[in-house]
Write a protein that holds these residues in place. Sequence first.
Motif, PDB file in Angstrom:
ATOM      1  N   SER A 462       7.074  -1.339 -11.999  1.00  0.00           N
ATOM      2  CA  SER A 462       8.456  -1.218 -11.831  1.00  0.00           C
ATOM      3  C   SER A 462       8.900  -1.515 -10.466  1.00  0.00           C
ATOM      4  O   SER A 462      10.038  -1.556 -10.207  1.00  0.00           O
ATOM      5  N   GLY A 463       7.974  -1.626  -9.483  1.00  0.00           N
ATOM      6  CA  GLY A 463       8.510  -1.487  -8.184  1.00  0.00           C
ATOM      7  C   GLY A 463       8.728  -0.253  -7.489  1.00  0.00           C
ATOM      8  O   GLY A 463       9.509  -0.283  -6.377  1.00  0.00           O
ATOM      9  N   ALA A 464       8.423   0.773  -7.987  1.00  0.00           N
ATOM     10  CA  ALA A 464       8.975   2.144  -7.334  1.00  0.00           C
ATOM     11  C   ALA A 464       8.348   2.154  -6.106  1.00  0.00           C
ATOM     12  O   ALA A 464       7.249   1.764  -5.708  1.00  0.00           O
ATOM     13  N   TYR A 465       9.108   3.068  -5.150  1.00  0.00           N
ATOM     14  CA  TYR A 465       8.733   3.372  -3.830  1.00  0.00           C
ATOM     15  C   TYR A 465       7.506   4.478  -3.883  1.00  0.00           C
ATOM     16  O   TYR A 465       7.988   5.723  -3.961  1.00  0.00           O
ATOM     17  N   ILE A 466       6.414   3.927  -3.301  1.00  0.00           N
ATOM     18  CA  ILE A 466       5.267   4.783  -3.186  1.00  0.00           C
ATOM     19  C   ILE A 466       4.768   5.016  -2.000  1.00  0.00           C
ATOM     20  O   ILE A 466       4.497   3.944  -1.325  1.00  0.00           O
ATOM     21  N   ILE A 467       4.540   6.267  -1.276  1.00  0.00           N
ATOM     22  CA  ILE A 467       3.977   6.300   0.028  1.00  0.00           C
ATOM     23  C   ILE A 467       2.808   7.079  -0.110  1.00  0.00           C
ATOM     24  O   ILE A 467       2.647   8.129  -0.762  1.00  0.00           O
ATOM     25  N   ASP A 468       1.757   6.478   0.528  1.00  0.00           N
ATOM     26  CA  ASP A 468       0.319   6.912   0.706  1.00  0.00           C
ATOM     27  C   ASP A 468       0.182   7.781   2.043  1.00  0.00           C
ATOM     28  O   ASP A 468       0.373   7.163   2.922  1.00  0.00           O
ATOM     29  N   VAL A 469       0.051   9.080   1.778  1.00  0.00           N
ATOM     30  CA  VAL A 469       0.183   9.957   3.031  1.00  0.00           C
ATOM     31  C   VAL A 469      -1.186  10.062   3.665  1.00  0.00           C
ATOM     32  O   VAL A 469      -1.309  10.894   4.935  1.00  0.00           O
ATOM     33  N   ARG A 470      -2.070   9.641   3.010  1.00  0.00           N
ATOM     34  CA  ARG A 470      -3.545   9.662   3.827  1.00  0.00           C
ATOM     35  C   ARG A 470      -3.486   8.926   5.413  1.00  0.00           C
ATOM     36  O   ARG A 470      -2.513   8.217   5.463  1.00  0.00           O
ATOM     37  N   GLU A 471      -4.506   9.133   6.125  1.00  0.00           N
ATOM     38  CA  GLU A 471      -4.836   8.552   7.459  1.00  0.00           C
ATOM     39  C   GLU A 471      -4.873   6.946   7.119  1.00  0.00           C
ATOM     40  O   GLU A 471      -5.457   6.573   6.293  1.00  0.00           O
ATOM     41  N   GLU A 472      -4.747   6.254   8.082  1.00  0.00           N
ATOM     42  CA  GLU A 472      -4.894   4.768   8.025  1.00  0.00           C
ATOM     43  C   GLU A 472      -6.271   4.256   7.721  1.00  0.00           C
ATOM     44  O   GLU A 472      -6.296   3.345   6.853  1.00  0.00           O
ATOM     45  N   PRO A 473      -7.297   4.928   8.395  1.00  0.00           N
ATOM     46  CA  PRO A 473      -8.423   4.310   7.807  1.00  0.00           C
ATOM     47  C   PRO A 473      -8.816   4.673   6.193  1.00  0.00           C
ATOM     48  O   PRO A 473      -9.480   3.859   5.473  1.00  0.00           O
ATOM     49  N   GLU A 474      -8.461   5.768   5.689  1.00  0.00           N
ATOM     50  CA  GLU A 474      -8.458   6.022   4.068  1.00  0.00           C
ATOM     51  C   GLU A 474      -7.770   4.884   3.572  1.00  0.00           C
ATOM     52  O   GLU A 474      -8.331   4.415   2.445  1.00  0.00           O
ATOM     53  N   TYR A 475      -6.567   4.562   3.966  1.00  0.00           N
ATOM     54  CA  TYR A 475      -5.564   3.632   3.371  1.00  0.00           C
ATOM     55  C   TYR A 475      -6.254   2.292   3.322  1.00  0.00           C
ATOM     56  O   TYR A 475      -6.434   1.582   2.213  1.00  0.00           O
ATOM     57  N   ALA A 476      -7.071   1.873   4.302  1.00  0.00           N
ATOM     58  CA  ALA A 476      -7.502   0.839   4.583  1.00  0.00           C
ATOM     59  C   ALA A 476      -8.842   0.622   3.547  1.00  0.00           C
ATOM     60  O   ALA A 476      -8.961  -0.658   3.129  1.00  0.00           O
ATOM     61  N   ALA A 477      -9.425   1.565   3.347  1.00  0.00           N
ATOM     62  CA  ALA A 477     -10.727   1.389   2.303  1.00  0.00           C
ATOM     63  C   ALA A 477     -10.147   1.549   0.982  1.00  0.00           C
ATOM     64  O   ALA A 477     -11.127   0.992   0.112  1.00  0.00           O
ATOM     65  N   GLY A 478      -8.993   1.629   0.386  1.00  0.00           N
ATOM     66  CA  GLY A 478      -8.554   1.473  -0.939  1.00  0.00           C
ATOM     67  C   GLY A 478      -7.256   2.088  -1.269  1.00  0.00           C
ATOM     68  O   GLY A 478      -7.085   3.427  -0.753  1.00  0.00           O
ATOM     69  N   HIS A 479      -6.250   1.485  -1.649  1.00  0.00           N
ATOM     70  CA  HIS A 479      -4.768   2.014  -1.875  1.00  0.00           C
ATOM     71  C   HIS A 479      -4.232   1.378  -2.978  1.00  0.00           C
ATOM     72  O   HIS A 479      -4.673   0.402  -3.539  1.00  0.00           O
ATOM     73  N   ILE A 480      -3.209   2.033  -3.639  1.00  0.00           N
ATOM     74  CA  ILE A 480      -2.211   1.383  -4.427  1.00  0.00           C
ATOM     75  C   ILE A 480      -1.725   0.237  -3.801  1.00  0.00           C
ATOM     76  O   ILE A 480      -1.198   0.234  -2.948  1.00  0.00           O
ATOM     77  N   LYS A 481      -1.766  -0.883  -4.780  1.00  0.00           N
ATOM     78  CA  LYS A 481      -1.362  -2.113  -4.219  1.00  0.00           C
ATOM     79  C   LYS A 481      -0.003  -2.031  -3.651  1.00  0.00           C
ATOM     80  O   LYS A 481       0.472  -2.853  -2.629  1.00  0.00           O
ATOM     81  N   THR A 482       0.893  -1.426  -4.167  1.00  0.00           N
ATOM     82  CA  THR A 482       2.418  -1.503  -3.701  1.00  0.00           C
ATOM     83  C   THR A 482       2.715  -0.437  -2.672  1.00  0.00           C
ATOM     84  O   THR A 482       3.832  -0.141  -2.243  1.00  0.00           O
ATOM     85  N   ALA A 483       1.745   0.594  -2.535  1.00  0.00           N
ATOM     86  CA  ALA A 483       2.062   1.707  -1.717  1.00  0.00           C
ATOM     87  C   ALA A 483       2.374   1.448   0.025  1.00  0.00           C
ATOM     88  O   ALA A 483       1.459   0.524   0.279  1.00  0.00           O
ATOM     89  N   VAL A 484       3.101   2.208   0.469  1.00  0.00           N
ATOM     90  CA  VAL A 484       3.224   2.130   1.925  1.00  0.00           C
ATOM     91  C   VAL A 484       2.689   3.241   2.350  1.00  0.00           C
ATOM     92  O   VAL A 484       2.433   4.280   2.149  1.00  0.00           O
TER      93      VAL A 484
END
Length: 562
Positions: A462-484
């Motif tokens: 649905s395009g909800a606003y999702i924030i991933d608060v992990r550190e940048e290397p963790e995010y780069a290793a895998g994240h929700i496709k629409t997460a900021v």
Amino acid sequence: MKYVIVGGVAGGASAAARLRRLDEQAEIIMFERGPNVSFSNCCLPYRLSETISATENLVLMTPEQFACQYNIQARTSSEVISIDREGKKVTVRDLENGKEYEETYDKLVLSPGANAVVPRIKGIENANIFTVKNVVDIAKLYGFLKDNHAKNVSVVGGGFIGVEVAENLVEGGYHVSLVEALPQILNPYDYDMVQILHKEMLDKGVDLIVGDQVVEFHGSDMALKSGRIIESDAVVMAAGVTPDSALAKDAGLALNQRGAILTDANYRTEDPDIYAVGDAVEVYNALTHKPSMMQLAGPAQKQARCAADHMCGLPVTNTGYIGSSCIKVFDYNAASTGLTAAQCEKEGISYDIVYVIPQDRVGIMPGSCPLHFKLIYELPTGKVLGAQAISRGDAAKRVDIVATLIKFGGTIDDLRDLELCYAPPFSTAKDACNHAALVAGNLMKKTFRQVRVDEVRGLVESGAYIIDVREEPEYAAGHIKTAVNIPLSQIRQRLDEIPKDQPVYLHCRSSQRSYNALLALQGHGFDNIFNISGSFLGICFYEYFNDVTQKRDPIVTEYNFN
């Protein structure tokens, strides 16, 4: 006093032993229609992997041992075929010579167990079908597989027996397919939690098929409703059990609609001289306050003791049952107690849940691993209703804690305040049980709001606003496709990037950092923030099995299971 017992496994053997301890002068006769008494039926599947090295090791006591140690006559290959309630006697058929004889009783205990369900499916008479109920069954299955050099074995049914058989067959070197008609295996677990076990079975090579069913056999090959054909050299039927209550029914004893024997609080049937225990009886669920059926060895042994006590004039207190169980599924240990969320929905009970993923012991200790823990509690009372735990670590310990608390009517506050043993090799200073109760308390106080892992795919779509608060290397290793990605360490400096005019959903690896981020944002005036319970680790486990088996697009760039 003369006691006659029908059935010589968990319930029957326990009743016989307890009666002897209470009455040294009594005559006790136990009839078992199989060739073995007092065998470990829960260990039967482990013969297939040779974890149990010999079939005879499954037999715990022989008739000779019963006679020597307990002065109990254990008569095997002896089937009780009828009960004369007025004459207080039973008719017994000796299965070795076919002869019948009568045996009188003062008190009769029925512990016949349950029968495996073998559905009437087209062509089943031509298939190599096996069940797993006793030592003879497992010996036949083991012998057939070895003698015929079997390679492909199918299991129908994803309950405890089906899953344990599938695991042990894989460990024994066979290619295994497991077919379950329901959308999941192991109903004591909610759909979100069982996905961890679905993944584990898939990873270990089981062809796990859920939401499908067998409609026809071609030899031992199975045709499924979906059109799939499963090649099999042998098929293990583990599609459920039904109470073996024909003897009680023929004697005119009352049964419920599902065929379970009805008893009072002392496990006495409507006939004051006949008692019934074990898988064939109806019990009282202490949480739903309704009758239920519970095919577990622990309750059977407790019932047997209570029945024996009552027969000997001792007071009995029946506190009902909540249903505690555990299972090993390859490298994972799973345990559950009380009600699932699905049962609460069915019963109309107002509830909420907590899903946390702490480490099972101090994180820097060798062998530390995530512990997926789900706590279910009543609203608005906070009364604890159930728990589920799955981990490579000690899941059963945590569920045992909750099971004890439930039996004493405990609340989330009681669970929060429990003083539990702690040392780094065993747990954390704030154990998973305490942790879950603290989160539950925060939810009860409306400190924060949450969404669950089963809601995340809908949020992404649905395009909800999702924030991933992990550190940048963790995010780069895998994240929700629409997460900021706005790491917790930067969130206070980047408040202007976060919208206030729509819901915002936060996650990290396991919900701890995202909870801290949520409180920080609420402290800065945001009232539109939700924490994702279970976070990225929980999302990956929840999504993976269906992504793979349904060939659907993942909502994550890469999975993380550690």
